[in-house]
Design a protein around this motif. Structure first.
Motif, short mmCIF file in Angstrom:
data_model
loop_
_atom_site.label_atom_id
_atom_site.label_comp_id
_atom_site.label_asym_id
_atom_site.label_seq_id
_atom_site.Cartn_x
_atom_site.Cartn_y
_atom_site.Cartn_z
N SER A 596 60.89 -16.34 51.28
CA SER A 596 61.21 -15.09 51.96
C SER A 596 61.30 -15.29 53.46
CB SER A 596 60.16 -14.04 51.62
OG SER A 596 60.45 -12.81 52.23
N GLU A 597 60.37 -16.07 54.03
CA GLU A 597 60.40 -16.33 55.47
C GLU A 597 61.62 -17.16 55.86
OE1 GLU A 597 58.66 -15.17 57.87
OE2 GLU A 597 57.23 -14.06 56.66
N LEU A 598 61.95 -18.20 55.05
CA LEU A 598 63.11 -19.04 55.37
C LEU A 598 64.41 -18.25 55.31
CD1 LEU A 598 62.27 -22.41 53.53
CD2 LEU A 598 62.03 -21.89 55.96
N VAL A 599 64.58 -17.46 54.26
CA VAL A 599 65.80 -16.68 54.11
C VAL A 599 65.88 -15.60 55.19
CG1 VAL A 599 67.04 -15.07 52.60
CG2 VAL A 599 65.99 -17.14 51.65
N GLY A 600 64.76 -14.95 55.46
CA GLY A 600 64.76 -13.93 56.51
C GLY A 600 65.12 -14.51 57.85
N ASN A 601 64.65 -15.72 58.14
CA ASN A 601 64.98 -16.39 59.40
C ASN A 601 66.47 -16.66 59.50
OD1 ASN A 601 63.79 -17.85 61.85
ND2 ASN A 601 65.05 -19.47 60.91
N VAL A 602 67.09 -17.06 58.38
CA VAL A 602 68.53 -17.33 58.38
C VAL A 602 69.31 -16.03 58.59
CG1 VAL A 602 70.46 -18.00 56.90
CG2 VAL A 602 68.39 -19.41 56.99
N VAL A 603 68.90 -14.98 57.90
CA VAL A 603 69.61 -13.70 58.02
C VAL A 603 69.56 -13.18 59.45
CG1 VAL A 603 69.58 -11.27 57.29
CG2 VAL A 603 69.29 -13.10 55.60
N ARG A 604 68.42 -13.38 60.14
CA ARG A 604 68.28 -12.84 61.49
C ARG A 604 68.93 -13.71 62.55
NH1 ARG A 604 63.09 -11.63 59.46
NH2 ARG A 604 62.27 -13.58 60.31
N HIS A 605 68.90 -15.04 62.38
CA HIS A 605 69.30 -15.92 63.50
C HIS A 605 70.51 -16.82 63.20
CE1 HIS A 605 65.59 -14.75 65.48
NE2 HIS A 605 64.88 -15.13 64.41
N ALA A 606 71.01 -16.86 61.98
CA ALA A 606 72.10 -17.77 61.64
C ALA A 606 73.27 -16.99 61.03
CB ALA A 606 71.61 -18.85 60.69
N ARG A 607 74.18 -17.71 60.44
CA ARG A 607 75.32 -17.08 59.78
C ARG A 607 75.53 -17.74 58.43
NH1 ARG A 607 77.86 -20.18 63.91
NH2 ARG A 607 79.13 -21.90 63.06
#
Length: 685
Positions: A596-607
């Motif tokens: 959840s933390e890894l995916v949330g980090n991608v959704v917020r800061h990556a594409r």
């Protein structure tokens, strides 16, 4: 008193009394035969050696010389009568009944008869013992000692060129180390005997230590003679089966460094010529040994440095089992810069590397250590093979124009079933398929490290479910009797024949320990077949054989995720379902939180696109892919900050985590330890 018996006059032997004065004891124990006869040719004195030569088990004193059976050897009687008649010393040689050759010296003594001396010269009369032949031997010895590199080379030179010239069959060369006498090497002695004399303290009383303390050569013509001076050595000399010795102290730079002991199977005397020759010889050996010991010290340091820099053991990984061999040069050259390694990467991928620093010595070994450390550091950053070799080439280039190295770097991906290779001046590896087929992949060989400029070419091949990848340095296949191409052909034949005869693959059994043992045996077989005589090789060699295994499809699971806040919830749901299939319910809570933390980090800061992949291996590997090259970093979050703690949580939950960059985007991965029962089941027997 005289009487008649059978027409022959019988004479009564007078009682001869000999007072054992010191000089008489010396005569009795001397190694040369000595006897004295009076005017009536009766023997008035005979030492032990004369009794051995003439006596044949009977007493000699009082006997007429001509009544001794062994004296009936021409021209002893005639020359004895002539010497006394002419009052002139006479010398001649005679071959005795024991097949020995003696130099006989007859010396008339006015009013006292005649003295006779027997000197055993059998050894000097054998082929190769003439002055001219000895000069030839000594000339060859001088050349051999000049070319000797190691201490053992010095001993072999003495054995080859000195022992034949003096008729010796035993040799021990010892050095003085920390107050003890240590055996370097020997000829004609058993290991059991050498163990009894190795390590004796200099303070002990032996012929060797006495020669070292006095710096004076000592010559003993018989066991009795050495036993008289060193009674404590009688048992030891009896165990050696030797009968005569020359103890030659080795003096270099004004100090004793060791002792050279030359021994003989039979008692024998040493002429002044031989004593002078052997004493001069000890000086040559001492200088050569002192030079060789300096080399030995440097060689030992370099070899110890290299052995310390090479991996002590290769890791046992889920995707690769490997074995390796490093063999230093066998003919006195310094150790080189060959190295190998097996490095675990993220996603169960494995890096395999082998390299060779040009040159030999401590500097090259140290350079090898620097390169191996650099490879580990760069591999931990999950660099592609071409990028990694580019950084290595810059490192070698900064060392100077005289530094070059070759390297082969490969990355095996067990999920994609591919292996990417990049070569910097290094021969390509050989691939062995389960059916025994051996082939060399068509790869571009880039220039060596230090001489090449990026970019480096990379070749990628697809592997079968199991295969062997064989890496080596040129020292394994190239020698004085064959060029590199011939050696490579021979290596391919050995692999094809051996693998075709014995299965080196698990065939689904999962017995990885057995697989590793088979690879170890294969390494030994390859080395013994290509390098049967290590003493004749001029270059060090390295061999690395890796047994690759692809990941089973049912141990890999992946799904695509949307790039919106729903992604984290979908990821948690996918994790719960897949871990239930793998029976890893104990990891559901921690894995859900981590993903959840890894995916949330991608959704917020990556594409996007966003993808989740799970690998069930020795650990549970969670990978989140996205299309951004932004690198996530842990930062210290303040007490009032609402975010910034996600990666801290990832680091706390996982065994290790990191980022690797792809052609398009990146992958953030983390590994979680399996419960003990599941870890054992995945690792296999």
């Amino acid at each position: 008193m005289t009487g008649s018996e059978g027409g022959r006059v019988k004479q009564t032997r007078p009682q001869v009394v000999v007072t054992e004065a010191p000089f008489l004891r010396t005569l009795r124990e001397m190694s040369d035969g000595f006897l004295a006869v009076d005017d009536s040719w009766r023997i008035t004195f005979a030492n032990k050696q004369a009794e051995r030569i003439l006596g044949a088990g009977r007493p000699l004193l009082g006997s007429v010389l001509w009544d001794v059976p062994a004296s009936h050897v021409h021209p002893l009687e005639g020359q004895s009568r002539r010497a006394r008649a002419e009052a002139t010393p006479i010398g001649f040689e005679v071959r005795w009944s024991d097949h020995r050759v003696y130099q006989v010296r007859l010396l008339p003594v006015r009013g006292s008869g005649l003295t006779i001396t027997f000197v055993d010269v059998t050894d000097q009369r054998r082929p190769g013992r003439t002055p001219a032949e000895r000069t030839t031997h000594m000339g060859a010895l001088t050349v051999a000692l000049a070319e000797a590199v190691t201490s053992r080379d010095v001993v072999r030179s003495v054995a080859d060129h000195v022992l034949p010239s003096v008729g010796a069959d035993g040799l021990v060369v010892e050095t003085l180390e920390a107050g003890r006498v240590r055996v370097i090497d020997s000829v004609g002695y058993s290991p059991a005997f050498l163990s009894r004399i190795d390590g004796l303290p200099l303070a002990s009383s032996t012929a060797v230590t006495e020669a070292l303390r006095t710096r004076t050569p000592a010559f003993f013509a018989s066991p009795e003679e050495i036993g008289e001076l060193h009674p404590n050595l009688r048992v030891l000399t009896a165990a050696s089966s030797k009968k005569a010795w020359a103890f030659l102290p080795l003096i270099a730079s004004g100090r004793p460094i060791g002792c050279c002991v030359i021994s003989f199977a039979r008692p024998r005397s040493f002429s002044e010529e031989e004593r002078t020759l052997l004493t001069a010889l000890s000086g040559l050996v001492a200088q050569a040994l002192e030079r060789a010991r300096l080399y030995d010290v440097e060689h030992t340091r370099a070899q110890g440095l290299q052995n310390g820099l090479l991996p002590r053991a290769l890791p046992a990984l889920p995707a690769v089992s490997a074995a390796a061999r490093y063999l230093p040069a066998g003919r006195g050259d310094e150790v080189g810069g060959d190295w190998y390694d097996l490095i675990p990467l993220s996603g169960d991928r494995v890096a395999m590397v082998i390299g060779d620093v040009m040159g030999h010595g401590i500097t090259e070994a140290a350079t090898m250590g620097r390169l191996r450390t650099a490879v580990h550091t760069l591999a931990d950053l999950d660099m592609e093979p071409d990028e990694l070799l580019g950084h290595l080439s810059e490192l070698v280039g900064e060392l100077g124009y005289d530094y070059y190295a070759t390297c082969s770097y490969a990355v095996f991906d067990p999920v994609a079933r591919t292996c990417a290779f990049s070569l910097a001046g290094h021969p390509p590896p050989l691939i062995v398929h389960p059916d025994g087929t051996v082939h060399s992949p068509d790869l571009v060989t880039n220039p060596p490290l230090g001489a090449a400029d990026p970019p480096f070419e990379v070749g990628e091949i697809r592997l079968p479910e199991e295969s062997l990848i064989v890496f080596c340095t040129d020292g394994l296949v190239e020698s004085a009797t064959r060029d590199f191409d011939q050696g490579l052909v021979q290596l391919r034949r050995i692999l094809a024949r051996t693998v075709g005869r014995t299965s080196y693959f698990s065939n689904g059994s999962g017995d990885r320990a057995a697989s590793t043992r088979r690879i170890e045996d294969l390494c030994d077989h390859v080395v013994s077949a290509l390098l049967p005589d290590r003493e004749q090789t001029n270059d060090d060699a390295a061999l690395l054989i890796a047994h690759t295994r692809c990941t089973r499809p049912d141990n890999v699971a992946s799904c695509s995720l949307p790039q919106d806040p729903r992604a984290a919830g979908q990821a948690r749901e996918y994790v719960r379902g897949q871990l239930a299939v793998w029976g890893l319910d104990d990891l559901v809570m921690s894995t859900e939180l981590l993903v959840s933390e890894l995916v949330g980090n991608v959704v917020r800061h990556a594409r996007g696109p966003v993808r989740l992949r799970l690998l069930h291996s020795r650990s549970l590997i969670c990978e989140v892919y996205d299309g951004s090259l932004t690198t996530p970093r842990i930062r210290r979050a303040g007490s009032t900050d609402e975010g910034g703690r996600g990666l801290q949580l990832v680091a706390a939950l996982s065994r290790r985590w990191g980022t690797r960059f792809l052609t398009q985007g990146k992958c953030i991965w983390a590994e979680l330890d399996l419960p003990p029962a599941h870890e054992k089941a995945v690792a296999g027997p």
